[in-house]
Design a protein around this motif. Structure first.
Motif, PDB file in Angstrom:
ATOM      1  N   UNK A 141     -17.500 -18.788  16.238  1.00  0.00           N
ATOM      2  CA  UNK A 141     -18.230 -17.815  17.060  1.00  0.00           C
ATOM      3  C   UNK A 141     -17.668 -17.819  18.480  1.00  0.00           C
ATOM      4  N   UNK A 142     -17.395 -19.005  19.011  1.00  0.00           N
ATOM      5  CA  UNK A 142     -16.804 -19.093  20.350  1.00  0.00           C
ATOM      6  C   UNK A 142     -15.466 -18.362  20.397  1.00  0.00           C
ATOM      7  N   UNK A 143     -14.693 -18.459  19.336  1.00  0.00           N
ATOM      8  CA  UNK A 143     -13.410 -17.762  19.284  1.00  0.00           C
ATOM      9  C   UNK A 143     -13.555 -16.253  19.331  1.00  0.00           C
ATOM     10  N   UNK A 144     -14.537 -15.735  18.617  1.00  0.00           N
ATOM     11  CA  UNK A 144     -14.787 -14.288  18.656  1.00  0.00           C
ATOM     12  C   UNK A 144     -15.187 -13.884  20.068  1.00  0.00           C
ATOM     13  N   UNK A 145     -16.099 -14.637  20.653  1.00  0.00           N
ATOM     14  CA  UNK A 145     -16.605 -14.276  21.974  1.00  0.00           C
ATOM     15  C   UNK A 145     -15.545 -14.404  23.060  1.00  0.00           C
ATOM     16  N   UNK A 146     -14.685 -15.398  22.968  1.00  0.00           N
ATOM     17  CA  UNK A 146     -13.653 -15.534  24.005  1.00  0.00           C
ATOM     18  C   UNK A 146     -12.651 -14.382  23.922  1.00  0.00           C
ATOM     19  N   UNK A 147     -12.413 -13.892  22.713  1.00  0.00           N
ATOM     20  CA  UNK A 147     -11.548 -12.720  22.576  1.00  0.00           C
ATOM     21  C   UNK A 147     -12.131 -11.527  23.310  1.00  0.00           C
ATOM     22  N   UNK A 148     -13.440 -11.337  23.187  1.00  0.00           N
ATOM     23  CA  UNK A 148     -14.091 -10.244  23.907  1.00  0.00           C
ATOM     24  C   UNK A 148     -14.030 -10.469  25.410  1.00  0.00           C
ATOM     25  N   UNK A 149     -14.288 -11.687  25.853  1.00  0.00           N
ATOM     26  CA  UNK A 149     -14.305 -11.961  27.289  1.00  0.00           C
ATOM     27  C   UNK A 149     -12.926 -11.845  27.931  1.00  0.00           C
ATOM     28  N   UNK A 150     -11.891 -12.213  27.197  1.00  0.00           N
ATOM     29  CA  UNK A 150     -10.573 -12.282  27.827  1.00  0.00           C
ATOM     30  C   UNK A 150      -9.722 -11.025  27.681  1.00  0.00           C
ATOM     31  N   UNK A 151      -9.943 -10.224  26.624  1.00  0.00           N
ATOM     32  CA  UNK A 151      -9.102  -9.030  26.519  1.00  0.00           C
ATOM     33  C   UNK A 151      -9.780  -7.790  25.950  1.00  0.00           C
ATOM     34  N   UNK A 152     -10.723  -7.905  25.067  1.00  0.00           N
ATOM     35  CA  UNK A 152     -11.344  -6.709  24.485  1.00  0.00           C
ATOM     36  C   UNK A 152     -12.094  -5.917  25.552  1.00  0.00           C
ATOM     37  N   UNK A 153     -12.962  -6.583  26.303  1.00  0.00           N
ATOM     38  CA  UNK A 153     -13.745  -5.864  27.310  1.00  0.00           C
ATOM     39  C   UNK A 153     -12.858  -5.323  28.424  1.00  0.00           C
ATOM     40  N   UNK A 154     -11.814  -6.061  28.779  1.00  0.00           N
ATOM     41  CA  UNK A 154     -10.882  -5.562  29.800  1.00  0.00           C
ATOM     42  C   UNK A 154     -10.164  -4.307  29.303  1.00  0.00           C
ATOM     43  N   UNK A 155      -9.788  -4.305  28.049  1.00  0.00           N
ATOM     44  CA  UNK A 155      -9.146  -3.129  27.466  1.00  0.00           C
ATOM     45  C   UNK A 155     -10.085  -1.942  27.406  1.00  0.00           C
ATOM     46  N   UNK A 156     -11.325  -2.184  27.007  1.00  0.00           N
ATOM     47  CA  UNK A 156     -12.300  -1.100  26.949  1.00  0.00           C
ATOM     48  C   UNK A 156     -12.624  -0.571  28.345  1.00  0.00           C
ATOM     49  N   UNK A 157     -12.709  -1.457  29.330  1.00  0.00           N
ATOM     50  CA  UNK A 157     -13.018  -1.048  30.703  1.00  0.00           C
ATOM     51  C   UNK A 157     -11.897  -0.204  31.302  1.00  0.00           C
ATOM     52  N   UNK A 158     -10.681  -0.376  30.808  1.00  0.00           N
ATOM     53  CA  UNK A 158      -9.545   0.389  31.324  1.00  0.00           C
ATOM     54  C   UNK A 158      -9.530   1.828  30.804  1.00  0.00           C
ATOM     55  N   UNK A 159     -10.312   2.096  29.764  1.00  0.00           N
ATOM     56  CA  UNK A 159     -10.388   3.450  29.210  1.00  0.00           C
ATOM     57  C   UNK A 159     -11.282   4.330  30.074  1.00  0.00           C
ATOM     58  N   UNK A 160     -11.129   5.639  29.973  1.00  0.00           N
ATOM     59  CA  UNK A 160     -12.113   6.516  30.611  1.00  0.00           C
ATOM     60  C   UNK A 160     -13.504   6.177  30.051  1.00  0.00           C
ATOM     61  N   UNK A 161     -14.549   6.260  30.870  1.00  0.00           N
ATOM     62  CA  UNK A 161     -15.887   5.825  30.436  1.00  0.00           C
ATOM     63  C   UNK A 161     -16.330   6.380  29.084  1.00  0.00           C
ATOM     64  N   UNK A 162     -16.131   7.659  28.832  1.00  0.00           N
ATOM     65  CA  UNK A 162     -16.589   8.227  27.554  1.00  0.00           C
ATOM     66  C   UNK A 162     -15.888   7.558  26.373  1.00  0.00           C
TER      67      UNK A 162
END
Length: 159
Positions: free
Chosen positions: A20-41
């Motif tokens: 579970x920690x591995x899944x969450x660290x993936x989100x914290x370190x690159x998934x959310x950063x990638x999503x935040x770089x997209x246009x909001x919609x």
């Protein structure tokens, strides 16, 4: 010394919390950063799609499985109260149950539910997206640390 079924349960706790920690660290370190770089919609649409697919049997088996293992391990530890490892095992259970499962229920899921209700193309949606990314990620960091620390505590309880 922890042995037999209690040993297996503790190893399952360490492994499941680590996964579970591995899944969450993936989100914290690159998934959310990638999503935040997209246009909001687009970011909102992508995150909503992720939130829907996250509740599939594969992830839920690991996430809820770790929750179940921690709950059972806490009860068994109180009942058996072994000579060694008790503090570490109870600490690991508390870290996961409160810091991971509890935070998910109290912080991340309500934000996911609110995100699902916003109009992704509106200014309000764009404003909420910026807030969502910051807050959701912060709480995800908490979950990552808690699940990792729980896994470490279980390993220490075995040594």
């Amino acid at each position: 010394m922890i042995e037999g079924p209690y040993f297996v349960l503790t190893v399952l706790g360490a492994v499941s919390c680590g996964l579970v920690a591995g899944v969450f660290i993936g989100f914290s370190t690159f998934v959310m950063k990638g999503l935040a770089a997209l246009p909001p919609a687009q970011g909102i649409a992508a995150m909503n799609a992720i939130n829907v697919t996250a509740v599939t049997p594969a992830f839920m088996a690991v996430f809820m499985g770790a929750t179940g293992v921690c709950a059972v391990l806490a009860v068994v530890t109180f009942v058996l109260w072994p000579d060694e490892g008790t503090v570490e095992l109870l600490l690991g259970c508390a870290l996961y149950l409160v810091g991971c499962f509890g935070v998910t229920v109290a912080a991340n899921v309500p934000r996911n539910d609110a995100l699902a209700k916003v109009d992704a193309g509106s200014e309000r949606g764009a404003a909420y997206w910026r807030t969502y990314v910051t807050e959701w990620t912060m709480w995800n960091h908490v979950r990552t640390v808690a699940a990792t620390a729980a896994s470490v505590a279980f390993v220490l309880g075995l040594t």
